[in-house]
Enzyme design. Sequence first.
Site, PDB file in Angstrom:
ATOM      1  N   SER A 259     -17.053 -60.994 -57.495  1.00  0.00           N
ATOM      2  CA  SER A 259     -16.774 -60.605 -59.217  1.00  0.00           C
ATOM      3  C   SER A 259     -17.878 -59.238 -59.302  1.00  0.00           C
ATOM      4  CB  SER A 259     -18.328 -62.634 -59.668  1.00  0.00           C
ATOM      5  OG  SER A 259     -19.280 -61.896 -59.526  1.00  0.00           O
ATOM      6  N   LYS A 260     -17.747 -59.294 -60.276  1.00  0.00           N
ATOM      7  CA  LYS A 260     -19.010 -57.534 -60.622  1.00  0.00           C
ATOM      8  C   LYS A 260     -20.602 -57.836 -60.366  1.00  0.00           C
ATOM      9  CE  LYS A 260     -19.676 -58.292 -65.623  1.00  0.00           C
ATOM     10  NZ  LYS A 260     -19.590 -57.249 -67.000  1.00  0.00           N
TER      11      LYS A 260
END
Length: 510
Positions: free
Chosen positions: A264-265
């Site tokens: 994920s970011k």
Amino acid sequence: MPNKTVRVRFAPSPTGPLHMGGVRTALYNYLFAKKHNGTFIIRIEDTDQTRFVEGAQDYIMDAMNWCGIMPSEGPGIGGEFGPYVQSERKEMYKPYAEKLIANEKAYYAFDTAEELDAMREQSKQMGMPNWQYNSVTRASLRNSITLPQSEVAQLLLDGTPYVIRMKMPRNVDIRFHDIIRGWVVVNTNNLDDKVLFKSDGMPTYHLANIVDDHTMEISHVIRGEEWLPSAPLHVMLYEAFGWECPLFAHLPLLLKPDGNGKLSKRDGDRLGFPVFPTNWTTAEGELYSGYREKGYHPGAFINMLALLGWNPGTTQELFNLDELVEAFSLERVSKSGAKFDPDKTLWFQQQYLRSQSDESLAEELKILLPSITQNNNELSIICGLMKERATFVKDIHTDGHYLFERPSEIDQESISKKWKDNTSSLLLGWESKLSQLEAFDASTIEKEFKSYLEENAVGIGAVLLPFRLVVTGVGAGPGMFDISAYLGQKEVVERMQIGLEIIQKQLNEK
Ligand code: GLU
């Protein structure tokens, strides 16, 4: 080998910066298109205006440009099938939705958000938390299937808000073939009546995506695995319109380095590596770092990404873009998620740096640090000396600072460990040998060094490291004879004199 003209698209939504998973999707589309002399298109899917993020579209185009994978049709590029931004195609979609209604494949639904919330709540209380608008529940809701035709006509005339929903048939097996996953079968009883057209006059992703893929003559849909659950609906839509379905290839997820879940970011900066191709600053001023700004070369980044989920079937790991085009095939994309490996990413960058010519590294270094005074020839030699030890171009300067200027200090720890009683006098003798040399190339210096050791009956260790310390200030680096040849006789001798003086003073003070 596909038997139809290849036209593929990358269809990001401008809801933020492009995550490296998105870049990989774009890359695979690009590789596939180039491999088959096809066309690579970018289409911006911005039908969900509530998730629109200012600057995201420019970010996406800039990132693809940096990666060297520019499409040949798209916004700002042109092409026969434009516009390539869905909000600019807005007027096009409604007639398609109405066509589905006319063919009884879709219907108007007038239920308000409050009514639907109440249904969900009621169902939850009865122990069924996953209420859906589907082929069963629609029979008791307010839509053009249940209401008399005259009432529907009146509601539309009055401008009552509505959505258009897909009329999913009951108990039908939808079968389609995915190039990566093989046959996929889903029964329509597990699917809901998805909204195709919203009350704000915009199509949903599903309708716009299908209409655009058809009208843009897309041959293959290559996209992330997260869209696999939508594919059965898409297949039904193609069928409902009587259109030929493109071929599907759903790419595996990119996983966190430990394999636990999707990358994920937030993982990036938490684990110390970027997950975005280039820097992104949010409207709130939060910075997410990018590969470009960290100093990665786009070729290394692309090489690493290509191998996250695809393999060439050989042991080759290093590819440039043309070689990737040549080797790529969707059949060699794996079904299972690909674990991101930050160390391997650094390795690709290292290998990439090593494969560059000294001259091109010198040019890059000059662009990065314009205040450098060395000329191109000097810089090329420095790059040649340092590139085996550097990961990023900037390391050549940071780690090899003594090749650019005299060291301002000498590593104290090494001195205290390595300085013996005879070290200074051995170095003095070596300095005087060096100052008398007629030629000052690396092999002459090396020959002379060996005979100096013999004359004094000492081993390499007695002179080489102290020599390095006084000339460079640090205990490790490229070969000392190469360094010396580059610096030149006068500079080396002067550095030795200054270094010896400093060390002598320190030793006397003890
Ligand atoms: N707009 C979708 C996305 O944001 C594209 C899905 C597709 O390629 O069909 O990823």
